[in-house]
Design an enzyme around this catalytic site. Sequence first.
Site, PDB file in Angstrom:
ATOM      1  N   ASP A 122      -3.449 -14.711   6.247  1.00  0.00           N
ATOM      2  CA  ASP A 122      -2.069 -14.808   5.744  1.00  0.00           C
ATOM      3  C   ASP A 122      -1.132 -13.839   6.479  1.00  0.00           C
ATOM      4  O   ASP A 122      -0.027 -13.591   6.032  1.00  0.00           O
ATOM      5  CB  ASP A 122      -2.033 -14.549   4.230  1.00  0.00           C
ATOM      6  N   HIS A 136      -1.562 -10.592   6.944  1.00  0.00           N
ATOM      7  CA  HIS A 136      -1.508  -9.195   6.515  1.00  0.00           C
ATOM      8  C   HIS A 136      -2.069  -8.239   7.575  1.00  0.00           C
ATOM      9  O   HIS A 136      -2.942  -8.612   8.359  1.00  0.00           O
ATOM     10  CB  HIS A 136      -2.161  -8.981   5.133  1.00  0.00           C
ATOM     11  N   GLU A 148       0.409  -7.285   2.204  1.00  0.00           N
ATOM     12  CA  GLU A 148       0.338  -8.732   2.003  1.00  0.00           C
ATOM     13  C   GLU A 148       1.730  -9.346   2.145  1.00  0.00           C
ATOM     14  O   GLU A 148       2.737  -8.632   2.091  1.00  0.00           O
ATOM     15  CB  GLU A 148      -0.201  -9.006   0.585  1.00  0.00           C
TER      16      GLU A 148
HETATM   17  C1  F6R Z   1      -9.158  -4.002   6.872  1.00  0.00           C
HETATM   18  C2  F6R Z   1      -7.810  -4.520   7.004  1.00  0.00           C
HETATM   19  C3  F6R Z   1      -7.503  -5.976   7.003  1.00  0.00           C
HETATM   20  C4  F6R Z   1      -8.388  -6.782   7.961  1.00  0.00           C
HETATM   21  C5  F6R Z   1      -8.078  -8.270   7.846  1.00  0.00           C
HETATM   22  C6  F6R Z   1      -8.958  -9.113   8.725  1.00  0.00           C
HETATM   23  O1  F6R Z   1      -9.161  -2.606   6.948  1.00  0.00           O
HETATM   24  O2  F6R Z   1      -6.941  -3.728   7.087  1.00  0.00           O
HETATM   25  O3  F6R Z   1      -6.152  -6.149   7.334  1.00  0.00           O
HETATM   26  O4  F6R Z   1      -8.171  -6.335   9.258  1.00  0.00           O
HETATM   27  O5  F6R Z   1      -8.226  -8.681   6.520  1.00  0.00           O
HETATM   28  O6  F6R Z   1     -10.269  -9.026   8.271  1.00  0.00           O
HETATM   29  P1  F6R Z   1     -11.475  -9.760   9.042  1.00  0.00           P
HETATM   30  O7  F6R Z   1     -11.640  -9.020  10.316  1.00  0.00           O
HETATM   31  O8  F6R Z   1     -12.636  -9.590   8.130  1.00  0.00           O
HETATM   32  O9  F6R Z   1     -11.057 -11.172   9.247  1.00  0.00           O
END
Ligand code: F6R
Length: 251
Positions: free
Chosen positions: A146, A148, A153
Amino acid sequence: MREITFERKNIRVLVGKTAEECAEFAAAFVTAQMAGQKAFKLGLATGSTPVLLYRELIKKNQAGEIDFSGVNTYNLDEYYPIDPKDAQSFREFMEENLFRHVNLPPENIHIPCGNAPDGKEEAKRYEKELCDIGGVDLQVLGIGSDGHVGFNEPDSIFPYETHTTALTEQTIRDNSRFFESEDQVPRNAITMGCGAIMRAKKCILIATGKNKAQAIHDAILADPAPSCQASVLQFHQDTVFVLDEDAASLL
Ligand code: F6R
């Protein structure tokens, strides 16, 4: 790695064929930034994406090519509430995937405390720590499907300070793969705001897989908007996006 350039955008995009190629590039990038620096401040992310990078950094540390003895690390976020020793906490994730395997002094690890008695106070404490250092030298970032970054978010603003936040349904669904069921995913987190991310001297955002393609498109090509928090990086002084072909497929 092939480079994509965009007219009038201050963003570097490098595309690798595979997630492994991206991780090798990112590890070389981190190593080059840390080289010769006695007191490096390294911002870190959790999640699936940086695991391959951390694996490469561990190899380089064990081969004597990279030294963590003077490094201070600052993680983006932590679930709240969660026991830092809980196997699902970001603290434990970092121990498992990086900290325990490199020569990083434990007192140099900085991450919001998941079981602090008051989440808002803990967010304030972490924000002060981040302000006092004046920005990390390099921030490693992932991106949510999304858009973030950290746990900032989709919103009507780019939250500036470290804060407590409720995870969206989408993020709860995405992160449920680390838990036995969706019910077990904590509903809240403490996250660095966009302010601390923007104060980083450099950022490297890594994204792999088709499920990140739309978020990457919105972060890089759409007008910056808090509905895709990563788009704030269009205003960052020095950000490189490292993408595999799937994540780059809508650029
Ligand atoms: C984690 C964080 C999140 C992740 C994101 C992607 O510390 O800050 O923003 O980077 O959710 O997560 P993955 O790599 O699991 O797809």
